[in-house]
Design a protein around this motif. Structure first.
Motif, PDB file in Angstrom:
ATOM      1  N   TYR A 186       0.829  -1.198   0.000  1.00 12.69           N
ATOM      2  CA  TYR A 186       0.000   0.000   0.000  1.00 12.69           C
ATOM      3  C   TYR A 186       0.867   1.253   0.000  1.00 12.69           C
ATOM      4  O   TYR A 186       0.517   2.273   0.578  1.00 12.69           O
ATOM      5  N   ARG A 221      -7.883  -4.528  -4.979  1.00 11.00           N
ATOM      6  CA  ARG A 221      -9.060  -4.677  -4.125  1.00 11.00           C
ATOM      7  C   ARG A 221     -10.124  -5.530  -4.805  1.00 11.00           C
ATOM      8  O   ARG A 221     -10.709  -6.428  -4.185  1.00 11.00           O
ATOM      9  N   ASN A 250      -0.904  -5.176   5.539  1.00 14.58           N
ATOM     10  CA  ASN A 250      -0.576  -4.091   4.620  1.00 14.58           C
ATOM     11  C   ASN A 250       0.800  -3.538   4.963  1.00 14.58           C
ATOM     12  O   ASN A 250       1.194  -3.515   6.135  1.00 14.58           O
ATOM     13  N   VAL A 293      -3.707  -5.918   9.470  1.00 17.29           N
ATOM     14  CA  VAL A 293      -5.072  -5.418   9.281  1.00 17.29           C
ATOM     15  C   VAL A 293      -6.095  -6.418   9.804  1.00 17.29           C
ATOM     16  O   VAL A 293      -7.099  -6.051  10.426  1.00 17.29           O
ATOM     17  N   ASN A 330     -14.069  -7.203   3.213  1.00 18.39           N
ATOM     18  CA  ASN A 330     -14.240  -5.796   3.571  1.00 18.39           C
ATOM     19  C   ASN A 330     -12.997  -5.190   4.190  1.00 18.39           C
ATOM     20  O   ASN A 330     -12.928  -3.969   4.404  1.00 18.39           O
ATOM     21  N   SER A 331     -11.998  -6.029   4.495  1.00 16.51           N
ATOM     22  CA  SER A 331     -10.743  -5.529   5.069  1.00 16.51           C
ATOM     23  C   SER A 331      -9.765  -5.075   3.994  1.00 16.51           C
ATOM     24  O   SER A 331      -8.700  -4.537   4.316  1.00 16.51           O
ATOM     25  N   GLU A 387      -8.382  -2.603   1.504  1.00 13.80           N
ATOM     26  CA  GLU A 387      -8.496  -1.152   1.437  1.00 13.80           C
ATOM     27  C   GLU A 387      -8.083  -0.613   0.072  1.00 13.80           C
ATOM     28  O   GLU A 387      -7.610  -1.369  -0.790  1.00 13.80           O
ATOM     29  N   THR A 388      -8.224   0.712  -0.074  1.00 14.46           N
ATOM     30  CA  THR A 388      -7.816   1.362  -1.323  1.00 14.46           C
ATOM     31  C   THR A 388      -6.915   2.571  -1.084  1.00 14.46           C
ATOM     32  O   THR A 388      -6.458   3.176  -2.046  1.00 14.46           O
ATOM     33  N   LYS A 389      -6.652   2.912   0.154  1.00 15.06           N
ATOM     34  CA  LYS A 389      -5.809   4.067   0.443  1.00 15.06           C
ATOM     35  C   LYS A 389      -4.348   3.646   0.458  1.00 15.06           C
ATOM     36  O   LYS A 389      -3.961   2.763   1.214  1.00 15.06           O
TER      37      LYS A 389
END
Length: 994
Positions: free
Chosen positions: A330, A344, A365, A373, A390-391, A393-395
């Motif tokens: 990430y 994702r 991550n 995470v 759902n864990s 992420e995209t950030k």
């Protein structure tokens, strides 16, 4: 500990860890197997039992394996002159078995990666133990194959000899890359017999003369000899019961002696380099012992002789559910090309639908630090899957410390876990400590296999090292990919989980991104699949350049499937959690299907379709394919390394032959076009054995350093069949023998029971070619796709450095002869055959050949076979010079005017006229390319003449000549008689008139 890497921990670890890393990395490159030789003992040997094997006799089977491996270990110690034995062995039994006493309840080992596989029989080999060897001399095999019947049924095993000795022979092939030193019935390259000093001798290697008789296998009578002096196809060598030879183990089946305990080439046991055996051909006449000592197990004095020996210890386990650690990059560069959004999307789909129930998954991550995470979570139901999905992420922001993510996975998350797997996905080059080299020891020590995914062209060059050192896999994803390559990587990680009762088979994949109002294409459903046929249509989640958020593409009508009879299947549903349309047909009819979806016509819209299915009937094995690359995760220097692309096509354990198999290679840079290779199962070029269902081709085109992505596509090509196995001829009882077979000097008793015992063993398989029976079942229309992973190339040649590949199937046969007063020289017509190599190994068209003939094989050896730079395919030179500049006895066969410059893989058949000066002549050839690079010398093709037999059968002329002469003489006599009769009648009539 909060899951973050503490940099201070590293400062005191560096010196000791770096030494350990070097050791473990070295261990990882020994071969595909994890087994290693430590202080003369093999550790980590794995025996896997297929889930197709029932557990009715499971306990008995495990005991048989222990007994066989213990005996093989003792024999291994003797055969290697006290250099090696088996120290630790793990036997992995199916998870469904309940009648076996386990020493450990769970293990990380799995059936697919086993050194020795116990499985249902391959109809080609039946119950014969064999080793799958796809590479050349000194290269490891894929695995050893044993059947339960062989292990449990003494009558089925008796014909092959002691089980321990047989396993030792197969281990030598599998581990050290040696081959059989015996002949195969009716094999064109490795015959049962060869002529030496005008005597027929069995093809084998032994330190002392092996005595016996030649007997017709059908009638138990004397062998019939061909006009050339060779035995016919029904002739077999029956060794006498008592022999004094002690080598070679690789000829044991032909010698039949309990005294055979060693390999040829050991001290006092000379190697027979003249016999036309598989080992001599692939190892260029080197002895088996020489090849074995060159292996890294013993190279440079490693593992010298020792008096210490111990029986192996055994672990009996069932494979544990996989424990996955997703280690995801990430860092800021993951925002480029919307990589983090693709990650994702595919990761969520894998968690929601692909990962097996019962597996454990954690998510880590990393950027400049690592963060846990999601701790290990067991996949049990939809809720647990959704929690994990759902864990994701995209950030993404910050630097890149791949080592921090690996350390948290190995030391914190996967510590003491059974069957640990790390799926590492990264796009950047390390710029923060800790780095990969700093933590590699910890990763290897954890026992985790690492599947690495290089995202984009700038991904760290150390990724392959991690996969190689841990027995993992490597994949690459280019930025223009719509998700197929990334999904391949996630699916590749699933091979480390226990076998599932129903494994989806991918039968079709495509990406549509041409714009337009509709996307559609067709695919075939064959007779082995069709249950739960599933269309997965990815909406090609688009990302707006002005607002980096996921948006749905413009789908104007839901996807549909159209069956062969025109039935339209609708009811597709959209899953917003994975941005995927799903449409399931419970039982799909075999035939040609079509998928179709309506689009808005926007040029930015793309659709990715994947069609998967379960096998149609549990009792009918599906057609499957696997693809891989010879160098796996190893770095490739394309200026010297020879890379082979493989694909294996099977129905269960039955080879599928004559299929159309193609490899699609995506080069490192996005602007470069896809390369296509046609893989062949013809025993030539990169392929070792024709007809075994393993297709191969050399990879010859390298545009630049970087990562190359390999994918295989298989179709029936209209000719594919499923190999049904070879049938054994019915042997008749002994009849009165009117003449004895050819005998050696020593005479021994050989009663009928002994002969029947020897002849009762199925013919040894397999030499250069596995014939396809006429009753083999056509596959019908089918198609499969499979990812072969990626290959990292460090150096590419600037010029043409690839010579043509070696010709392996040169053969010369006598068509007709004309005798000069019944003596030599002989004017003969011969038929010459071979398969053309390519300009670059097996690709392209060669520029020419030089075909030589000689009565002395030494003149045709590699060091003496120097192609003249002025040679051409039309060369007719008749002499050369040896190292002493004296004339040698070889000549060049004139091929001028003959169509020899053809595409690699083409079969050539030429008729030429020759003058033969000996009863035995050898032929060999070399090819050269447009820059003058020459191939290795081909196999030696002998041509034998037995003047007495030829004159007896033809009367000094060809049979057709005799017939013509007789007919002409009879016609002349008739004509003369008719003329005489007519003349007499004329005289009689004249006298009457007078």
């Amino acid at each position: 500990m909060d899951g973050r890497w503490k940099k201070a921990r590293w400062r005191w670890r560096t010196p000791a860890v770096m030494v350990a890393v070097s050791l473990w990395a070295w261990v990882g490159v020994l071969g595909e197997t994890r087994a290693r030789l430590v202080d003369n003992g093999y550790e980590g040997v794995v025996v896997g039992v297929s889930q197709a094997v029932e557990d009715e006799h499971g306990a008995e089977l495990v005991e048989a394996l222990k007994h066989t491996l213990t005996e093989a270990s003792r024999r291994l110690f003797v055969a290697t002159d006290r250099r090696a034995y088996f120290r630790t062995v793990t036997i992995v039994v199916p998870r469904e078995w309940t009648k076996v006493n386990l020493t450990h309840h769970e293990g990380s080992e799995n059936f697919e990666d086993s050194d020795i596989k116990v499985d249902e029989m391959n109809p080609v080999y039946r119950h014969q133990p064999y080793t799958q060897q796809n590479l050349g001399c000194g290269a490891p095999g894929q695995h050893i194959h044993l059947t339960p019947t062989y292990l449990l049924n003494d009558s089925a095993a008796r014909g092959w000899g002691s089980r321990g000795k047989v396993l030792l022979q197969e281990w030598a092939k599998y581990r050290w890359g040696v081959f059989d030193e015996l002949g195969y019935a009716e094999d064109p390259a490795f015959p049962l017999f060869y002529i030496s000093h005008r005597r027929n001798r069995p093809s084998l290697c032994s330190d002392r003369e092996v005595t016996g008789r030649l007997i017709d296998k059908l009638h138990l009578s004397a062998c019939r000899m061909l006009p050339s002096g060779e035995p016919d196809a029904n002739c077999r060598f029956i060794p006498y019961p008592h022999q004094t030879a002690t080598s070679s183990l690789l000829s044991d089946l032909a010698i039949r002696s309990k005294e055979v305990k060693h390999f040829c080439g050991t001290e006092g046991r000379p190697h027979n380099s003249a016999a036309p055996t598989k080992h001599n051909f692939h190892c260029r006449g080197r002895s088996a012992w020489d090849v074995i000592l060159s292996h890294s197990d013993f190279e440079d004095g490693a593992n010298p002789p020792s008096d210490h020996f111990e029986n192996p210890t055994f672990r009996v386990v069932q494979q544990a559910d996989a424990t996955y650690a997703l280690v995801l990059d990430y860092s800021g560069s993951m925002n480029n090309h919307y990589r983090v959004h693709k990650l994702r999307r595919i990761a969520r789909r894998w968690l929601l639908y692909e990962v097996a129930t019962g597996s454990y998954v954690s998510i880590i991550n990393f950027n400049k630090n690592a963060r846990l995470v999601r701790s290990l979570t067991r996949v049990t139901d939809k809720a647990s899957r959704k929690l994990l999905a759902n864990s994701i992420e995209t950030k993404a922001d910050g630097g890149t410390s791949i080592g921090s993510g690996l350390y948290v996975a190995a030391r914190q998350v996967l510590r003491d876990s059974a069957n640990p797997v790390i799926l590492l996905i990264t796009d950047g080059e390390e710029n923060e400590n800790p780095r990969i080299d700093h933590v590699l020891f910890d990763v290897v020590k954890s026992g985790a296999r690492v599947v690495t995914v290089a995202f984009g062209e700038e991904a760290d060059l150390q990724l392959e090292k991690v996969a190689r050192s841990t027995g993992g896999k490597t994949f690459t994803v280019i930025d223009i990919d719509e998700g197929q390559m990334l999904e391949d990587a996630f699916v590749g990680a699933l091979t480390f989980q226990p076998p599932q009762p129903d494994t989806p088979i991918t039968i079709f994949e495509t990406v549509y991104k041409d714009g337009g109002r509709e996307a559609s294409s067709t695919f075939h459903v064959d007779f082995t699949v069709g249950r739960n046929l599933t269309l997965r249509l990815e909406t090609g989640a688009q990302v707006s350049s002005s607002s980096p958020r996921l948006t749905n593409p413009q789908i104007t009508s839901a996807p549909v499937l159209i069956g062969p009879d025109g039935t339209v299947y609708r009811n597709a549903r959209f899953d917003p959690d994975s941005s995927t349309w799903l449409l399931v047909v419970p039982l799909a009819e075999a035939g040609l299907w079509q998928w179709k979806v309506g689009l808005s016509g926007e040029r930015s819209t793309s659709v990715r379709v994947r069609i998967v299915s379960l096998q149609r009937d549990p009792s009918v094995q599906p057609i499957t394919t696997k693809a891989w690359i010879s160098h796996g995760a190893k770095d490739v220097n394309a200026t010297v390394d020879r890379v082979v692309i493989f694909a294996k096509v099977m129905q269960g354990n039955s080879p599928v032959v004559n299929a159309d198999v193609r490899a699609f290679i995506t080069p490192p840079h996005e602007h470069e076009p896809t390369q296509v290779y046609t893989l062949r199962d013809n025993g030539q070029g990169a392929d070792i054995t024709a007809g075994d269902g393993v297709y191969s081709h050399y990879m010859t085109h390298f545009t630049s350093p970087g990562r190359y992505i390999v994918r295989a596509q298989v179709t029936d090509g209209g000719t594919a069949v499923i190999h049904s196995g070879t049938s054994q001829p019915v042997r008749r009882r002994r009849r009165e023998v009117e003449e004895k077979g050819e005998e050696e000097e020593e005479e021994q008793d050989m009663d009928e029971d002994y002969i029947h015992t020897i002849l009762g063993v199925p013919e040894r398989c397999c030499g250069s070619v596995i014939p396809v029976p006429r009753d083999s079942t056509p596959t019908g229309n089918f198609q499969r796709t499979y990812s072969g992973g990626s290959l990292k190339v460090t150096n590419v040649p600037e010029t043409d450095v690839l010579a043509p590949s070696r010709v392996r199937d040169l053969s010369v046969a006598l068509v007709g002869v004309g005798w000069g007063r019944g003596s030599l020289p002989i004017h003969a017509s011969v038929r010459i055959r071979w398969t053309a190599p390519g300009d670059d190994l097996d690709s392209g068209i060669v520029s020419g050949y030089e075909l030589r003939m000689s009565t002395d094989v030494r003149n045709l050896e590699e060091e003496n076979f120097i192609v003249n730079s002025s040679s051409s395919s039309s060369s007719s030179s008749s002499s050369s010079y040896n190292n002493n500049n004296s004339m040698t006895g070889w000549s060049v066969v004139d091929l001028s005017g003959l169509p020899v410059e053809v595409e690699g893989g083409t079969h050539l058949l030429l008729n030429v006229s020759l003058t033969l000066n000996s009863h035995k002549t050898y032929f060999a050839l070399r090819a050269w390319d447009d820059v003058g690079s020459v191939s290795e010398v081909s196999n030696l093709a002998p041509l034998y003449l037995d003047p007495a037999r030829v004159r007896t059968s033809t009367g000094g002329m060809g049979a057709w000549v005799v017939v013509v002469v007789v007919v002409v003489v009879l016609c002349l006599l008739v004509v003369v008689a008719m003329l005489c009769l007519a003349r007499r009648r004329t005289r009689t009539a004249a006298q009457k008139l007078i």
